[in-house]
Design a protein around this motif. Structure first.
Motif, PDB file in Angstrom:
ATOM      1  N   UNK A 107      25.420   1.350  64.850  1.00 17.85           N
ATOM      2  CA  UNK A 107      24.601   2.005  64.075  1.00 17.85           C
ATOM      3  C   UNK A 107      24.523   3.269  64.997  1.00 17.85           C
ATOM      4  N   UNK A 108      25.189   3.757  65.866  1.00 17.24           N
ATOM      5  CA  UNK A 108      24.687   4.901  66.177  1.00 17.24           C
ATOM      6  C   UNK A 108      25.861   6.322  65.364  1.00 17.24           C
ATOM      7  N   UNK A 109      27.457   4.913  65.322  1.00 16.11           N
ATOM      8  CA  UNK A 109      28.698   5.687  64.641  1.00 16.11           C
ATOM      9  C   UNK A 109      27.180   5.784  62.894  1.00 16.11           C
ATOM     10  N   UNK A 110      26.710   5.345  62.726  1.00 14.47           N
ATOM     11  CA  UNK A 110      26.112   5.235  61.254  1.00 14.47           C
ATOM     12  C   UNK A 110      25.057   6.960  61.690  1.00 14.47           C
ATOM     13  N   UNK A 111      24.694   7.003  62.737  1.00 14.36           N
ATOM     14  CA  UNK A 111      23.725   7.782  62.736  1.00 14.36           C
ATOM     15  C   UNK A 111      24.661   9.415  62.510  1.00 14.36           C
ATOM     16  N   UNK A 112      25.159   9.843  63.306  1.00 15.58           N
ATOM     17  CA  UNK A 112      26.493  10.399  62.969  1.00 15.58           C
ATOM     18  C   UNK A 112      26.872  10.603  62.013  1.00 15.58           C
ATOM     19  N   UNK A 113      27.815   9.878  61.386  1.00 14.16           N
ATOM     20  CA  UNK A 113      27.932  10.318  59.766  1.00 14.16           C
ATOM     21  C   UNK A 113      27.056  10.659  58.584  1.00 14.16           C
ATOM     22  N   UNK A 114      25.205  10.171  59.159  1.00 10.82           N
ATOM     23  CA  UNK A 114      24.552  10.120  58.224  1.00 10.82           C
ATOM     24  C   UNK A 114      24.067  11.654  57.986  1.00 10.82           C
ATOM     25  N   UNK A 115      24.582  12.024  59.674  1.00 12.43           N
ATOM     26  CA  UNK A 115      24.037  13.997  59.766  1.00 12.43           C
ATOM     27  C   UNK A 115      25.452  14.097  59.089  1.00 12.43           C
ATOM     28  N   UNK A 116      26.834  14.224  58.376  1.00  6.93           N
ATOM     29  CA  UNK A 116      27.375  14.733  58.321  1.00  6.93           C
ATOM     30  C   UNK A 116      28.788  15.213  58.631  1.00  6.93           C
ATOM     31  N   UNK A 117      28.947  13.915  60.050  1.00  6.53           N
ATOM     32  CA  UNK A 117      29.650  14.418  61.358  1.00  6.53           C
ATOM     33  C   UNK A 117      30.873  13.246  61.377  1.00  6.53           C
ATOM     34  N   UNK A 118      32.419  13.952  61.403  1.00  7.11           N
ATOM     35  CA  UNK A 118      33.585  13.166  61.079  1.00  7.11           C
ATOM     36  C   UNK A 118      33.570  12.417  62.677  1.00  7.11           C
ATOM     37  N   UNK A 119      33.334  10.763  61.951  1.00  8.73           N
ATOM     38  CA  UNK A 119      33.434   9.797  62.839  1.00  8.73           C
ATOM     39  C   UNK A 119      34.564   8.648  62.669  1.00  8.73           C
ATOM     40  N   UNK A 120      35.646   8.412  63.692  1.00  7.49           N
ATOM     41  CA  UNK A 120      36.298   7.250  63.980  1.00  7.49           C
ATOM     42  C   UNK A 120      35.751   6.072  64.287  1.00  7.49           C
ATOM     43  N   UNK A 121      35.756   4.957  64.301  1.00  7.79           N
ATOM     44  CA  UNK A 121      35.225   3.918  64.412  1.00  7.79           C
ATOM     45  C   UNK A 121      35.482   2.254  64.989  1.00  7.79           C
ATOM     46  N   UNK A 122      36.420   2.152  65.869  1.00  2.93           N
ATOM     47  CA  UNK A 122      37.352   1.324  66.917  1.00  2.93           C
ATOM     48  C   UNK A 122      36.595  -0.200  66.191  1.00  2.93           C
ATOM     49  N   UNK A 123      36.715  -1.000  65.688  1.00  3.72           N
ATOM     50  CA  UNK A 123      36.151  -2.243  65.131  1.00  3.72           C
ATOM     51  C   UNK A 123      36.427  -3.356  65.854  1.00  3.72           C
ATOM     52  N   UNK A 124      36.218  -4.564  66.461  1.00  2.00           N
ATOM     53  CA  UNK A 124      35.669  -5.626  66.601  1.00  2.00           C
ATOM     54  C   UNK A 124      35.018  -6.580  66.059  1.00  2.00           C
ATOM     55  N   UNK A 125      36.249  -7.438  65.502  1.00  3.46           N
ATOM     56  CA  UNK A 125      35.169  -9.058  65.595  1.00  3.46           C
ATOM     57  C   UNK A 125      34.135  -9.467  66.344  1.00  3.46           C
ATOM     58  N   UNK A 126      32.509 -10.078  64.965  1.00  3.63           N
ATOM     59  CA  UNK A 126      31.753 -10.222  66.524  1.00  3.63           C
ATOM     60  C   UNK A 126      31.608 -11.450  67.167  1.00  3.63           C
ATOM     61  N   UNK A 127      31.258 -10.904  68.430  1.00  5.45           N
ATOM     62  CA  UNK A 127      32.283 -12.109  68.906  1.00  5.45           C
ATOM     63  C   UNK A 127      33.363 -11.895  71.085  1.00  5.45           C
ATOM     64  N   UNK A 128      34.224 -10.699  69.804  1.00  2.16           N
ATOM     65  CA  UNK A 128      35.400 -10.064  70.446  1.00  2.16           C
ATOM     66  C   UNK A 128      34.718  -8.737  70.963  1.00  2.16           C
ATOM     67  N   UNK A 129      35.452  -7.971  72.225  1.00  2.00           N
ATOM     68  CA  UNK A 129      35.289  -7.277  73.122  1.00  2.00           C
ATOM     69  C   UNK A 129      36.463  -6.326  72.925  1.00  2.00           C
ATOM     70  N   UNK A 130      36.259  -4.973  73.722  1.00  2.00           N
ATOM     71  CA  UNK A 130      37.696  -3.604  73.466  1.00  2.00           C
ATOM     72  C   UNK A 130      37.772  -3.994  74.722  1.00  2.00           C
ATOM     73  N   UNK A 131      39.029  -4.314  75.592  1.00  2.00           N
ATOM     74  CA  UNK A 131      39.788  -3.643  76.408  1.00  2.00           C
ATOM     75  C   UNK A 131      40.599  -2.720  76.212  1.00  2.00           C
ATOM     76  N   UNK A 132      40.298  -2.229  77.621  1.00  2.00           N
ATOM     77  CA  UNK A 132      40.356  -0.322  78.272  1.00  2.00           C
ATOM     78  C   UNK A 132      41.555  -0.097  77.239  1.00  2.00           C
ATOM     79  N   UNK A 133      42.679  -0.927  77.542  1.00  2.00           N
ATOM     80  CA  UNK A 133      44.249  -0.330  76.730  1.00  2.00           C
ATOM     81  C   UNK A 133      43.922   0.031  75.120  1.00  2.00           C
TER      82      UNK A 133
END
Length: 379
Positions: A107-133
């Motif tokens: 939703x934070x990314x959605x706020x940026x998008x709704x304000x017309x900001x360019x934003x890319x998003x790193x996705x992970x399946x529900x239950x998965x995290x995002x490792x540093x690498x």
């Protein structure tokens, strides 16, 4: 006449309704006292307000290890406003990277998008995290601002924000970093001076065990300098104005002294418990995990990314999250939550927040197990 099962459940039921859902969470004893005894003794421009504000900031600095190059801000609005405050007070041409590991992080990314900001998003399946690498690889695309979530309330996944911040800065030392800590702030030992975010924000109704009457955001001096380069910051969300007023322990818009008194009381409560509160949260989460494992159930969070404050636990075949949530309310006088969104039927979510004790969770899990073991009889 009560059956033996009904008597056992009655013995395990809480005398007063217990909120064990991810939020709003039950009030802490100190916060309850403030609310019970509150009277309006001064206005928001009185010297007493400044004293109250200063004490709140002092405790925030102490408990969150906040260096002088950061300013803690207290708001009368919920934390979602602060997502937009970050968007409003950063340059519109900033390349921004967000994360999506569940319903709330995206939703934070959605706020940026709704304000017309360019934003890319790193996705992970529900239950998965995002490792540093993974962030290290993404940062090679030249991002100026990264929006992280420390704890995803919908899935019970926690990210290692210290390692992620290090990964971001290993590629771009000048990148700005925002961290949403809404459902974990206060439950883990966060050292702002070590992780060095530019925006660290949360609402009060989770581990702070306060009604939804405000939020906090810790802002770096360089984020303040950045905001001064931005025009059209608006009125309510003008970070520069909030920081300017904070210099004199004031706010541009009215923040209730009740909010400050509740935060101060909760921080003093946390300080009195000391580091033991981190161990208590960890032990409660481990109880959730071992209870699930003993019953052949599983966590939604993958190993290594389990949250210390929210556990999303799978359910036996034929029992849904809303059904078990309803029975816990009826038989144990406790409010938990079903899974969220697509996981609503297959999971429940139990929180380990506020001043909930190990003994209380042991009692609750005994009762919940009794409900599952006697599902047909209770139908």
């Amino acid at each position: 006449m009560k059956t033996q099962l009904q008597k056992r459940l009655a013995d395990l039921a809480f005398p007063q309704l217990r909120l064990l859902a991810p939020g709003p969470h039950g009030l802490s004893p100190a916060v309850t006292r403030v609310l019970r005894e509150y009277t309006a003794d001064y206005t928001h421009r009185a010297p007493e307000f400044k004293t109250c504000y200063s004490r709140t900031v002092e405790l925030l600095r102490e408990l969150f290890h906040i260096p002088d190059v950061y300013v803690p801000l207290v708001f009368g609005h919920t934390g979602s406003y602060n997502w937009e405050m970050v968007a409003v007070n950063t340059p519109s041409d900033f390349r921004t990277l967000g994360v999506d590991i569940g319903s709330f992080s995206k939703r934070w990314a959605q706020v940026f998008s709704d304000r017309g900001r360019q934003i890319d998003v790193v996705h992970a399946d529900w239950g998965q995290g995002i490792p540093p690498n993974r962030l290290t690889e993404e940062m090679r695309n030249g991002y100026d601002l990264v929006l992280l979530i420390q704890n995803e309330t919908s899935t019970g996944v926690a990210l290692d924000i210290e390692s992620l911040c290090d990964a971001i800065r290993s590629v771009n030392p000048d990148a700005y970093i925002g961290i949403d800590a809404v459902s974990i702030a206060g439950a883990t030992d966060v050292d702002i001076g070590r992780i060095q975010p530019d925006y660290y924000l949360w609402s009060l109704q989770k581990d702070f065990s306060i009604p939804t009457i405000g939020s906090v955001m810790i802002v770096s001096d360089r984020a303040a300098d950045l905001a001064r380069t931005v025009t059209d910051r608006g009125y309510v969300l003008d970070l520069v104005e909030w920081l300017t007023r904070a210099e004199s322990s004031q706010t541009p818009m009215t923040v209730a002294d009740l909010t400050l008194r509740c935060i101060t009381a909760r921080l003093e409560e946390m300080k009195a418990e000391g580091p033991a509160r981190f161990d208590r949260h960890r032990r409660i989460a481990e109880l959730h995990h071992s209870w699930a494992k003993t019953r052949g159930l599983s966590l939604l969070a993958e190993p290594g990314f389990e949250s210390p404050t929210v556990s999303a636990i799978s359910l036996p075949y034929g029992i849904t999250g809303p059904q078990l949530t309803a029975r816990a309310r009826v038989h144990l006088n406790a409010q938990i939550a079903p899974g969220y969104g697509a996981t609503a039927d297959g999971y429940i979510r139990i929180a380990a927040m506020g001043t909930t004790t190990v003994k209380e969770i042991e009692q609750f899990l005994d009762g919940l197990g009794l409900i599952l073991d006697n599902w047909e009889e209770l139908s």
